[in-house]
Design a protein around this motif. Structure first.
Motif, PDB file in Angstrom:
ATOM      1  N   SER A  37      45.780  34.009  50.348  1.00  0.00           N
ATOM      2  CA  SER A  37      45.566  33.899  48.902  1.00  0.00           C
ATOM      3  C   SER A  37      44.147  33.433  48.591  1.00  0.00           C
ATOM      4  CB  SER A  37      46.603  32.981  48.263  1.00  0.00           C
ATOM      5  OG  SER A  37      46.692  31.786  48.974  1.00  0.00           O
ATOM      6  N   TYR A  38      43.469  32.841  49.567  1.00  0.00           N
ATOM      7  CA  TYR A  38      42.066  32.487  49.363  1.00  0.00           C
ATOM      8  C   TYR A  38      41.178  33.515  50.043  1.00  0.00           C
ATOM      9  CZ  TYR A  38      43.739  27.908  47.974  1.00  0.00           C
ATOM     10  OH  TYR A  38      44.365  26.882  47.345  1.00  0.00           O
ATOM     11  N   ARG A  39      40.359  34.186  49.261  1.00  0.00           N
ATOM     12  CA  ARG A  39      39.473  35.167  49.857  1.00  0.00           C
ATOM     13  C   ARG A  39      38.403  34.482  50.724  1.00  0.00           C
ATOM     14  NH1 ARG A  39      35.302  38.898  48.851  1.00  0.00           N
ATOM     15  NH2 ARG A  39      34.287  37.375  47.536  1.00  0.00           N
ATOM     16  N   LEU A  40      37.909  33.342  50.228  1.00  0.00           N
ATOM     17  CA  LEU A  40      36.956  32.573  51.021  1.00  0.00           C
ATOM     18  C   LEU A  40      37.728  31.449  51.694  1.00  0.00           C
ATOM     19  CD1 LEU A  40      34.021  32.317  48.484  1.00  0.00           C
ATOM     20  CD2 LEU A  40      34.328  33.952  50.314  1.00  0.00           C
ATOM     21  N   ASN A  69      36.142  40.212  52.825  1.00  0.00           N
ATOM     22  CA  ASN A  69      36.982  41.363  52.455  1.00  0.00           C
ATOM     23  C   ASN A  69      37.758  41.902  53.651  1.00  0.00           C
ATOM     24  OD1 ASN A  69      36.110  41.172  49.885  1.00  0.00           O
ATOM     25  ND2 ASN A  69      34.644  42.847  49.996  1.00  0.00           N
ATOM     26  N   MET A  91      41.294  23.673  43.823  1.00  0.00           N
ATOM     27  CA  MET A  91      40.315  24.479  43.102  1.00  0.00           C
ATOM     28  C   MET A  91      39.077  24.710  43.965  1.00  0.00           C
ATOM     29  SD  MET A  91      38.492  23.859  39.420  1.00  0.00           S
ATOM     30  CE  MET A  91      37.226  22.694  39.899  1.00  0.00           C
ATOM     31  N   GLN A  92      38.678  25.982  44.064  1.00  0.00           N
ATOM     32  CA  GLN A  92      37.449  26.301  44.786  1.00  0.00           C
ATOM     33  C   GLN A  92      36.286  26.125  43.830  1.00  0.00           C
ATOM     34  OE1 GLN A  92      37.524  29.799  47.356  1.00  0.00           O
ATOM     35  NE2 GLN A  92      39.664  30.049  46.855  1.00  0.00           N
ATOM     36  N   MET A 142      40.553  39.601  54.256  1.00  0.00           N
ATOM     37  CA  MET A 142      41.514  39.853  53.188  1.00  0.00           C
ATOM     38  C   MET A 142      42.434  41.014  53.575  1.00  0.00           C
ATOM     39  SD  MET A 142      41.762  38.273  50.300  1.00  0.00           S
ATOM     40  CE  MET A 142      42.526  38.458  48.697  1.00  0.00           C
ATOM     41  N   VAL A 177      45.453  31.094  42.138  1.00  0.00           N
ATOM     42  CA  VAL A 177      44.288  30.627  42.892  1.00  0.00           C
ATOM     43  C   VAL A 177      43.226  30.177  41.890  1.00  0.00           C
ATOM     44  CG1 VAL A 177      42.548  31.199  44.601  1.00  0.00           C
ATOM     45  CG2 VAL A 177      44.808  32.228  44.761  1.00  0.00           C
ATOM     46  N   ILE A 194      43.137  19.652  43.837  1.00  0.00           N
ATOM     47  CA  ILE A 194      42.255  19.697  45.003  1.00  0.00           C
ATOM     48  C   ILE A 194      42.140  21.110  45.561  1.00  0.00           C
ATOM     49  CG2 ILE A 194      42.506  17.320  45.764  1.00  0.00           C
ATOM     50  CD1 ILE A 194      44.632  18.396  47.747  1.00  0.00           C
ATOM     51  N   SER A 236      31.902  47.728  50.806  1.00  0.00           N
ATOM     52  CA  SER A 236      33.105  46.907  50.732  1.00  0.00           C
ATOM     53  C   SER A 236      33.151  46.054  49.467  1.00  0.00           C
ATOM     54  CB  SER A 236      33.222  46.020  51.964  1.00  0.00           C
ATOM     55  OG  SER A 236      32.201  45.057  51.931  1.00  0.00           O
ATOM     56  N   ALA A 283      30.331  35.902  52.767  1.00  0.00           N
ATOM     57  CA  ALA A 283      30.921  35.843  51.432  1.00  0.00           C
ATOM     58  C   ALA A 283      31.241  37.227  50.888  1.00  0.00           C
ATOM     59  CB  ALA A 283      29.983  35.104  50.482  1.00  0.00           C
ATOM     60  N   LEU A 284      30.394  38.216  51.227  1.00  0.00           N
ATOM     61  CA  LEU A 284      30.548  39.522  50.594  1.00  0.00           C
ATOM     62  C   LEU A 284      31.297  40.542  51.445  1.00  0.00           C
ATOM     63  CD1 LEU A 284      27.050  39.924  48.935  1.00  0.00           C
ATOM     64  CD2 LEU A 284      29.176  39.205  47.882  1.00  0.00           C
ATOM     65  N   VAL A 285      31.135  40.469  52.763  1.00  0.00           N
ATOM     66  CA  VAL A 285      31.709  41.517  53.610  1.00  0.00           C
ATOM     67  C   VAL A 285      32.882  41.017  54.453  1.00  0.00           C
ATOM     68  CG1 VAL A 285      31.212  43.253  55.341  1.00  0.00           C
ATOM     69  CG2 VAL A 285      29.449  42.589  53.718  1.00  0.00           C
ATOM     70  N   GLY A 319      34.541  28.641  50.559  1.00  0.00           N
ATOM     71  CA  GLY A 319      35.191  28.536  49.253  1.00  0.00           C
ATOM     72  C   GLY A 319      35.161  27.158  48.626  1.00  0.00           C
ATOM     73  N   ASN A 320      34.841  26.121  49.421  1.00  0.00           N
ATOM     74  CA  ASN A 320      34.507  24.842  48.824  1.00  0.00           C
ATOM     75  C   ASN A 320      35.605  24.220  47.967  1.00  0.00           C
ATOM     76  OD1 ASN A 320      32.777  22.744  48.258  1.00  0.00           O
ATOM     77  ND2 ASN A 320      31.918  23.740  46.473  1.00  0.00           N
ATOM     78  N   ALA A 321      36.785  24.023  48.517  1.00  0.00           N
ATOM     79  CA  ALA A 321      37.823  23.238  47.849  1.00  0.00           C
ATOM     80  C   ALA A 321      38.189  22.097  48.788  1.00  0.00           C
ATOM     81  CB  ALA A 321      39.049  24.091  47.561  1.00  0.00           C
ATOM     82  N   SER A 357      40.952  27.447  51.643  1.00  0.00           N
ATOM     83  CA  SER A 357      39.582  27.022  51.408  1.00  0.00           C
ATOM     84  C   SER A 357      39.403  25.583  51.852  1.00  0.00           C
ATOM     85  CB  SER A 357      39.256  27.114  49.925  1.00  0.00           C
ATOM     86  OG  SER A 357      38.930  28.415  49.592  1.00  0.00           O
ATOM     87  N   ARG A 401      36.283  22.271  52.357  1.00  0.00           N
ATOM     88  CA  ARG A 401      34.910  21.835  52.096  1.00  0.00           C
ATOM     89  C   ARG A 401      34.449  21.019  53.289  1.00  0.00           C
ATOM     90  NH1 ARG A 401      33.283  18.293  46.899  1.00  0.00           N
ATOM     91  NH2 ARG A 401      33.702  20.222  45.835  1.00  0.00           N
TER      92      ARG A 401
END
Lengths: 314, 302
Positions: free
Chosen positions: B150-153, B141, A271-272, B144, A243, A269, A25, B136-138, B235-237, B247, B249
């Motif tokens: 719009s945020y993958r994480l 997705n 921003m990741q 998604m 993004v 705010i 993936s 984070a990796l699988v 994703g830490n925003a 995302s 935090r």
């Protein structure tokens, strides 16, 4: 006992299929690198016109005073400014220091000892992740030539400088200039911070490879990263939300970009924040609306084929 | 003569046993002492922060940016981040965990049980960074592809991975509670003509309910305190939002990232201690609730 084994086997199977799923993936399509537009016609690519590229910053090593002439740290700095040392700067994807700066730094190195506490043993250096690869190259070569071991760790520029101020390490590596607050607390701790410019780095602006935008002005970038622009159509692109990807507060790139591009204003705010350059590359690769800033070496490594061809076609 | 030796031996043994009791008691007291010291440490370090920034600012501000030129000290985005991720995680984990528990303790035959139980225990021992990597990796997705955010994480990604981490804790504690329901209760239920499902629904679950609630509280406590996996997954925003697909935090992530950057003794440093204190209080209260439910409502069968 046998059941534990079966259960263990079961778990191993699950883990294996997970790893397989990860690889299938994940995709690495590469990224595009934007040119920074200056005026109506001129635009500079960090890959092709590094001298004129506006988002370029010095990379530093900070020490406590000028080390005595026979200490390992003196030899380490001398090595970094030698031809060998500066050759590795190019190999790591950065730009070597010019002869003027180099002479100035060498003069500073030989201006007389202000700290004779540095010994002949191994050197500890901590700080910037951006400088991580380069320092490792230096340290390996330095070990071979001088037989002195350099212990490196890369928690980020801010942490490295804090470590130097607290006396945990001999030297700090940083991708930003030391702040006034830090200088003050260094003074309180009797640390005489001495600055060495060791290389230059361009911060490349990366986007998804299918993003039609090729140029942005610094003003556009500021508006994007402060959150004023939220859609690519506002800078002439697709109707797709922007993004934002950036580094976390421990990073020197975070501070440099904020000063140089945002004029000190706060990041949006939305921003990741990530702890490394490569994580940002991985995210931008997989997000059509993504934009990120990374050291130019990381951008060059993962440039998408289409973009590389275009760069060569010029 | 004989009696004297006997007495001396007895006295020596008594001293030895007294010594051992003392040492073990000290171990017990030590853990309480550490808890108290942690609490005092957090409070003393965060008091100067509350004095200069103020409780109102801290709890009503919607922006967290301690390193900006004009520092923002609102803990709300971090608090909502933590709550969003842990509670959505709990909502996912509770039905699955409950189903798993019922199956394990009531329905599964002993062969299946002997394989499933250790497997779940091993699941509880997987390092959280591995879960984080997977998220984070699988997982990101997959999300998604399904939701196209719009945020993958995003928070959902963190919630799902936390749910996976919560299930083993929930299952192992609540399964014990279900096993503790005595056999004669079940038998009485069957004797009344109840089916297996009716017995589970109206006898066993109500009897084990305090244990089940406690297990859920413990699992949420674990989720609130989890750092590495959520840091990698969400994703830490630090935005103030209740949208599950953006995302976020969490408090733990803010601590992990910002602490090394803060100069010791600075306002940032104290502010992070304030966040730590809040986190400590939240997990403390959750654990306290779990404990109270267990001790107050757990019926004892003799």
């Amino acid at each position: 006992m046998g059941n534990k084994l079966i259960a263990g086997g079961f778990v191993v199977l699950v883990v294996l299929s997970t790893v397989l799923a990860m690889f299938t993936s994940m995709s690495f399509p590469g990224v595009g690198v934007l040119n920074i537009q200056d005026g109506d016609e001129l635009s500079y690519s960090p890959l092709e016109n590094p001298e004129e590229y506006p988002i370029t910053r010095p990379l530093y090593i900070y020490t406590d005073g000028v080390p005595a002439e026979n200490s390992s740290l003196y030899q380490w700095l001398e090595y970094i400014y030698s031809d060998d040392g500066q050759l590795y700067v190019k190999n790591a994807g950065f730009y070597p220091v010019g002869s003027e700066v180099k002479d100035k730094m060498k003069a500073q190195l030989n201006s007389g000892t202000t700290n004779d506490k540095y010994g002949n043993g191994e050197i500890t250096q901590s700080g910037s992740t951006t400088l991580g690869d380069l320092s490792t190259l230096w340290a390996n070569d330095f070990q071979k030539k001088y037989n002195i071991h350099v212990v490196l760790n890369t928690p980020g520029s801010g942490t490295g400088i804090t470590n130097l101020i607290n006396g945990f390490v001999d030297a700090a590596q940083s991708s930003r200039e030391i702040k006034d607050v830090e200088l003050e607390s260094a003074k309180n701790n009797n640390v005489n911070v001495t600055e060495w410019v060791v290389a230059y780095d361009a911060l490349a602006i990366i986007v998804h490879k299918d993003n039609p935008i090729k140029n942005l002005t610094v003003e556009d970038l500021k508006n994007i990263y402060t959150g004023t622009y939220t859609n690519w159509s506002e800078v002439g692109g697709y109707d797709h939300p922007i993004v934002l990807y950036g580094r976390d507060s421990a990073s020197g790139s975070y501070d440099y970009f904020k000063e140089a591009v945002l004029d000190g204003e706060s990041y949006s705010i939305k921003m990741q924040q990530f702890s490394s350059n490569s994580l940002i590359v991985a995210e931008v690769e997989n997000n059509l609306g993504g934009i990120g800033y990374v050291g130019v070496g990381y951008a060059e490594e993962s440039l998408a084929d289409e973009w590389a061809e275009e760069q060569n076609g010029h | 003569m004989d009696t004297k030796i006997y007495k001396r031996e007895n006295r020596a043994r008594r001293y030895a046993e007294g010594g051992i009791t003392g040492i073990l008691g000290a171990c017990g007291i030590l853990s309480v002492l550490i808890l108290a010291l942690v609490f005092i440490f957090l409070i003393t370090n965060s008091i100067p922060f509350f004095q200069s920034v103020g409780l109102v600012n801290f709890f009503t501000g919607t922006q967290w940016d301690p390193f900006a030129s004009e520092a923002m000290w609102g803990v709300l985005p971090l608090l909502t981040g933590t709550i969003l991720v842990s509670f959505v995680g709990a909502i996912i984990a509770i039905p699955i965990g409950l189903g798993c528990t019922i199956y394990l303790s009531e329905l599964a035959d002993s062969k299946v049980k002997k394989i499933l139980k250790p497997a779940i225990e091993i699941l509880a021992g997987v390092p959280s960074v591995i879960y984080g990597l997977f998220a984070a990796l699988v997982l990101s997705n997959w999300i998604m592809e399904i939701f196209d955010p719009s945020y993958r994480l995003n928070a959902l990604n963190g919630a799902i991975i936390l749910a996976i981490m919560m299930i083993p804790i929930q299952v192992s504690v609540s399964e014990e509670a279900m096993n503790a329901v005595p056999r004669n209760l079940r038998e009485a239920s069957y004797a009344m003509g109840a089916t297996r499902w009716e017995t589970i629904k109206s006898v066993i679950i109500p009897a084990a309910l305090p244990g089940i609630i406690a297990s859920i509280a413990l699992a949420i406590g674990r989720a609130v305190g989890e750092t590495m996996a959520v840091l990698m997954a969400t994703g830490n925003a630090s935005q103030f939002s209740f949208d599950i697909l953006t995302s976020v935090r969490t408090m733990t992530a803010a601590l992990a990232i910002d602490v090394p950057e803060a100069a010791i003794g600075s306002l940032q440093y104290q502010g992070l201690f304030a966040v730590g204190l809040l986190l400590f209080i939240i997990t403390f209260v959750i654990n306290l609730i779990a404990d109270m439910v267990l001790s107050k409502y757990q019926e004892t069968y003799k």
